[in-house]
Design a protein around this motif. Sequence first.
Motif, PDB file in Angstrom:
ATOM      1  N   ALA A  41       0.823  -1.210   0.000  1.00  0.00           N
ATOM      2  CA  ALA A  41       0.000   0.000   0.000  1.00  0.00           C
ATOM      3  C   ALA A  41       0.857   1.260   0.000  1.00  0.00           C
ATOM      4  CB  ALA A  41      -0.924  -0.008   1.210  1.00  0.00           C
ATOM      5  N   GLY A  42       0.437   2.254  -0.774  1.00  0.00           N
ATOM      6  CA  GLY A  42       1.165   3.512  -0.801  1.00  0.00           C
ATOM      7  C   GLY A  42       0.649   4.461  -1.861  1.00  0.00           C
ATOM      8  N   PRO A  43       1.280   5.627  -1.965  1.00  0.00           N
ATOM      9  CA  PRO A  43       0.834   6.651  -2.911  1.00  0.00           C
ATOM     10  C   PRO A  43       1.130   6.277  -4.355  1.00  0.00           C
ATOM     11  CG  PRO A  43       2.611   7.486  -1.497  1.00  0.00           C
ATOM     12  CD  PRO A  43       2.364   6.086  -1.113  1.00  0.00           C
ATOM     13  N   PHE A  44       0.306   6.815  -5.256  1.00  0.00           N
ATOM     14  CA  PHE A  44       0.552   6.640  -6.681  1.00  0.00           C
ATOM     15  C   PHE A  44      -0.083   7.780  -7.461  1.00  0.00           C
ATOM     16  CE2 PHE A  44      -3.619   4.734  -6.284  1.00  0.00           C
ATOM     17  CZ  PHE A  44      -4.243   4.982  -7.497  1.00  0.00           C
ATOM     18  N   GLN A  45       0.364   7.915  -8.707  1.00  0.00           N
ATOM     19  CA  GLN A  45      -0.206   8.865  -9.649  1.00  0.00           C
ATOM     20  C   GLN A  45      -0.703   8.085 -10.844  1.00  0.00           C
ATOM     21  OE1 GLN A  45       2.934  11.737 -10.538  1.00  0.00           O
ATOM     22  NE2 GLN A  45       1.444  13.339 -10.156  1.00  0.00           N
ATOM     23  N   ALA A  79       9.413   1.282  -5.964  1.00  0.00           N
ATOM     24  CA  ALA A  79       8.644   2.104  -6.893  1.00  0.00           C
ATOM     25  C   ALA A  79       8.526   1.303  -8.187  1.00  0.00           C
ATOM     26  CB  ALA A  79       9.343   3.429  -7.150  1.00  0.00           C
ATOM     27  N   THR A  80       7.322   1.224  -8.718  1.00  0.00           N
ATOM     28  CA  THR A  80       7.094   0.472  -9.944  1.00  0.00           C
ATOM     29  C   THR A  80       6.247   1.284 -10.914  1.00  0.00           C
ATOM     30  OG1 THR A  80       5.085  -0.601  -9.136  1.00  0.00           O
ATOM     31  CG2 THR A  80       7.159  -1.766  -8.765  1.00  0.00           C
ATOM     32  N   LEU A  81       6.340   0.935 -12.181  1.00  0.00           N
ATOM     33  CA  LEU A  81       5.437   1.444 -13.196  1.00  0.00           C
ATOM     34  C   LEU A  81       4.424   0.339 -13.451  1.00  0.00           C
ATOM     35  CD1 LEU A  81       4.693   3.627 -15.324  1.00  0.00           C
ATOM     36  CD2 LEU A  81       6.098   2.310 -16.936  1.00  0.00           C
ATOM     37  N   ALA A  82       3.153   0.620 -13.200  1.00  0.00           N
ATOM     38  CA  ALA A  82       2.087  -0.363 -13.408  1.00  0.00           C
ATOM     39  C   ALA A  82       1.340  -0.005 -14.686  1.00  0.00           C
ATOM     40  CB  ALA A  82       1.129  -0.393 -12.228  1.00  0.00           C
ATOM     41  N   ILE A  83       1.337  -0.926 -15.632  1.00  0.00           N
ATOM     42  CA  ILE A  83       0.597  -0.758 -16.878  1.00  0.00           C
ATOM     43  C   ILE A  83      -0.574  -1.730 -16.844  1.00  0.00           C
ATOM     44  CG2 ILE A  83       0.686  -0.909 -19.393  1.00  0.00           C
ATOM     45  CD1 ILE A  83       2.588   1.200 -18.519  1.00  0.00           C
ATOM     46  N   HIS A  92       3.807  -4.944 -13.801  1.00  0.00           N
ATOM     47  CA  HIS A  92       4.536  -4.057 -12.905  1.00  0.00           C
ATOM     48  C   HIS A  92       6.025  -4.119 -13.248  1.00  0.00           C
ATOM     49  CE1 HIS A  92       0.830  -4.672 -10.581  1.00  0.00           C
ATOM     50  NE2 HIS A  92       1.091  -3.483 -10.083  1.00  0.00           N
ATOM     51  N   THR A  93       6.594  -2.983 -13.608  1.00  0.00           N
ATOM     52  CA  THR A  93       8.012  -2.899 -13.947  1.00  0.00           C
ATOM     53  C   THR A  93       8.739  -2.153 -12.835  1.00  0.00           C
ATOM     54  OG1 THR A  93       7.440  -2.832 -16.295  1.00  0.00           O
ATOM     55  CG2 THR A  93       9.662  -2.121 -15.682  1.00  0.00           C
ATOM     56  N   PRO A  94       9.734  -2.783 -12.201  1.00  0.00           N
ATOM     57  CA  PRO A  94      10.477  -2.113 -11.122  1.00  0.00           C
ATOM     58  C   PRO A  94      11.234  -0.888 -11.637  1.00  0.00           C
ATOM     59  CG  PRO A  94      11.003  -4.463 -11.219  1.00  0.00           C
ATOM     60  CD  PRO A  94      10.208  -4.148 -12.438  1.00  0.00           C
ATOM     61  N   ILE A  95      11.212   0.184 -10.834  1.00  0.00           N
ATOM     62  CA  ILE A  95      11.959   1.399 -11.156  1.00  0.00           C
ATOM     63  C   ILE A  95      13.064   1.626 -10.121  1.00  0.00           C
ATOM     64  CG2 ILE A  95      11.858   3.896 -11.462  1.00  0.00           C
ATOM     65  CD1 ILE A  95       8.900   3.564 -12.184  1.00  0.00           C
ATOM     66  N   ILE A 113      13.474   4.501 -16.329  1.00  0.00           N
ATOM     67  CA  ILE A 113      12.663   3.456 -16.944  1.00  0.00           C
ATOM     68  C   ILE A 113      12.389   3.833 -18.392  1.00  0.00           C
ATOM     69  CG2 ILE A 113      10.482   4.441 -16.112  1.00  0.00           C
ATOM     70  CD1 ILE A 113       9.531   1.447 -15.908  1.00  0.00           C
ATOM     71  N   CYS A 114      12.553   2.859 -19.274  1.00  0.00           N
ATOM     72  CA  CYS A 114      12.204   3.028 -20.684  1.00  0.00           C
ATOM     73  C   CYS A 114      10.962   2.179 -20.938  1.00  0.00           C
ATOM     74  CB  CYS A 114      13.356   2.604 -21.590  1.00  0.00           C
ATOM     75  SG  CYS A 114      14.799   3.685 -21.407  1.00  0.00           S
ATOM     76  N   VAL A 115       9.940   2.792 -21.476  1.00  0.00           N
ATOM     77  CA  VAL A 115       8.650   2.126 -21.681  1.00  0.00           C
ATOM     78  C   VAL A 115       8.675   1.410 -23.026  1.00  0.00           C
ATOM     79  CG1 VAL A 115       6.161   2.465 -21.843  1.00  0.00           C
ATOM     80  CG2 VAL A 115       7.520   3.896 -20.296  1.00  0.00           C
TER      81      VAL A 115
END
Length: 125
Positions: A41-45, A79-83, A92-95, A113-115
């Motif tokens: 659990a935590g903040p996200f944008q 911190a991850t990028l969730a697509i 989920h890609t680790p950052i 991170i490169c998408v």
Amino acid sequence: PGFESTLDSWLCSGCTGVHYTADKHTGSASMLAQGRSAIWAGPFQELLWGSSVREGQCYIFTAYMKVLGSDSTTYDTKATLAISFSDGSTEHTPISKAFISVSDSWKKMEGDICVPSYTKAVARV
């Protein structure tokens, strides 16, 4: 966007995000994640695919975190990028990763991170 005036672009998954002015790294405020229901659990944008985030582009991530309280627990933060895709699946890609405890004060997390391009339709980022 930061937390200086409002949390409008920020949400908290599995917690309650509070605009917090009693302690901050820089600026006039921070976000306090209260009542976390799980370790993830935590903040996200939520970002806009195709405008804020584009396939084939690289991004730099930076955040400062601080643990409040009196316990001596060391937390493994990520911190991850969730697509999320239109078929209901999520990737989920680790950052960045950092171990943090109360004694650390403010700790910097950063990463690049490169998408990639996806063959499935992206629903949200």
